[in-house]
Design a protein around this motif. Structure first.
Motif, mmCIF file in Angstrom:
data_model
loop_
_atom_site.group_PDB
_atom_site.id
_atom_site.type_symbol
_atom_site.label_atom_id
_atom_site.label_comp_id
_atom_site.label_asym_id
_atom_site.label_seq_id
_atom_site.Cartn_x
_atom_site.Cartn_y
_atom_site.Cartn_z
ATOM 1 N N TRP A 87 -32.546 24.698 -24.541
ATOM 2 C CA TRP A 87 -31.907 23.601 -25.259
ATOM 3 C C TRP A 87 -31.509 24.035 -26.666
ATOM 4 O O TRP A 87 -32.269 24.733 -27.341
ATOM 5 N N GLU B 107 -36.048 15.721 -17.366
ATOM 6 C CA GLU B 107 -36.527 14.379 -17.685
ATOM 7 C C GLU B 107 -37.408 14.380 -18.926
ATOM 8 O O GLU B 107 -37.342 13.448 -19.749
ATOM 9 N N LEU C 212 -35.062 14.570 -21.828
ATOM 10 C CA LEU C 212 -34.277 13.353 -21.968
ATOM 11 C C LEU C 212 -35.123 12.209 -22.522
ATOM 12 O O LEU C 212 -34.609 11.345 -23.247
ATOM 13 N N CYS D 153 -34.869 12.735 -26.066
ATOM 14 C CA CYS D 153 -33.553 12.305 -26.533
ATOM 15 C C CYS D 153 -33.488 10.785 -26.693
ATOM 16 O O CYS D 153 -32.942 10.269 -27.677
ATOM 17 N N ASP D 154 -34.049 10.077 -25.730
ATOM 18 C CA ASP D 154 -34.036 8.622 -25.797
ATOM 19 C C ASP D 154 -34.831 8.113 -27.003
ATOM 20 O O ASP D 154 -34.400 7.196 -27.705
ATOM 21 N N ALA E 299 -27.051 13.857 -24.918
ATOM 22 C CA ALA E 299 -27.266 15.195 -24.364
ATOM 23 C C ALA E 299 -25.988 15.634 -23.654
ATOM 24 O O ALA E 299 -25.208 14.806 -23.154
ATOM 25 N N TYR F 47 -27.307 15.952 -11.964
ATOM 26 C CA TYR F 47 -27.197 15.479 -13.341
ATOM 27 C C TYR F 47 -26.699 14.039 -13.404
ATOM 28 O O TYR F 47 -27.113 13.273 -14.282
ATOM 29 N N ARG G 258 -24.471 12.531 -21.684
ATOM 30 C CA ARG G 258 -25.414 11.443 -21.436
ATOM 31 C C ARG G 258 -25.744 10.730 -22.743
ATOM 32 O O ARG G 258 -26.220 11.356 -23.695
ATOM 33 N N PRO H 45 -28.058 8.232 -24.981
ATOM 34 C CA PRO H 45 -29.484 7.857 -24.931
ATOM 35 C C PRO H 45 -29.641 6.464 -24.360
ATOM 36 O O PRO H 45 -28.788 5.586 -24.579
#
Length: 215
Positions: A73, A153, A156, A159-160, A166, A179, A204, A206
């Motif tokens: 990442w 996950e 993510l 990220c949320d 993302a 995805y 994506r 959040p």
């Protein structure tokens, strides 16, 4: 049963390079960059090493505790487009130009090493800070067990909580479907590599409420 995940460090470099080399030997994009099985097996690991070094320096690598899967990442600040696989800069091939430097270090006679960086750079979204899933690899004998999904996950969820989008480029229709199930959407502008496969840029947003739910 959950998947144990840790952040890889410099001591894990060779392990990560070996894992990525094995995981991407049959990948459509890797096969385009390094056509021919013998050529790919002798050279591909150098590019994986360059990718690993770049992410260890400027991002982070999530690694399953059993070392069967990893995800690379990179944080991308607002108004800065990343160079895609193997690149973080722009230029015309001169000094300080990351794509040409990677080509020189990895395989000087292979223009596709440089071209893939320039092409992915051209489709990378700009304007908003986000995290970029540069690569995710699962050792061939462990594919299909959900390790890649668990790695994504976990990131993510972060990220949320931090309200960050993302981004990634799917290198096959199969991975695109995965995805999409994780909340990514095709940006609408595919990348068709010259005489090669198609890549799907995916974004994506959040998920709303995740930050409040974590409190």
């Amino acid at each position: 049963m959950g998947v144990a995940i840790r952040t890889a460090g410099e001591d894990d470099r060779e392990l990560v390079v070996r894992l990525l080399d094995e995981a991407f030997q049959d990948d459509p994009v890797s096969s385009w960059v390094f056509p021919g099985e013998e050529y790919r097996r002798s050279t591909h690991h150098r590019l994986m090493g360059a990718f690993t070094d770049a992410v260890l320096a400027d991002g982070w690598i999530d690694l399953t505790e059993d070392a069967a899967a990893c995800a690379l990442w990179l944080p991308v600040p607002a108004d800065v487009g990343d160079g895609g696989e193997g690149d973080g800069g722009e230029g015309d091939g001169g000094e300080g130009d990351a794509p040409s430097q990677v080509r020189e270090a990895v395989d000087p006679d292979n223009e596709r090493v440089e071209l893939i960086a320039r092409l992915t750079e051209g489709i990378h979204p700009q304007g908003r800070a986000h995290v970029y899933l540069w690569m995710i690899g699962v050792t061939p004998g462990r594919q299909g067990e959900g390790l890649g999904t668990a790695l994504i996950e976990a990131a993510l969820d972060r990220c949320d909580r931090e309200e960050l989008p993302a981004y990634l480029e799917a290198s096959s229709a199969r991975s695109r479907g995965l995805y999409e199930r994780l909340g990514f959407a095709f940006t609408g502008r595919a990348l068709d590599l010259p005489d090669g496969p198609r890549m799907w840029p995916m974004w994506r947003e959040p998920r709303q409420g995740a930050r409040q739910g974590a409190r």
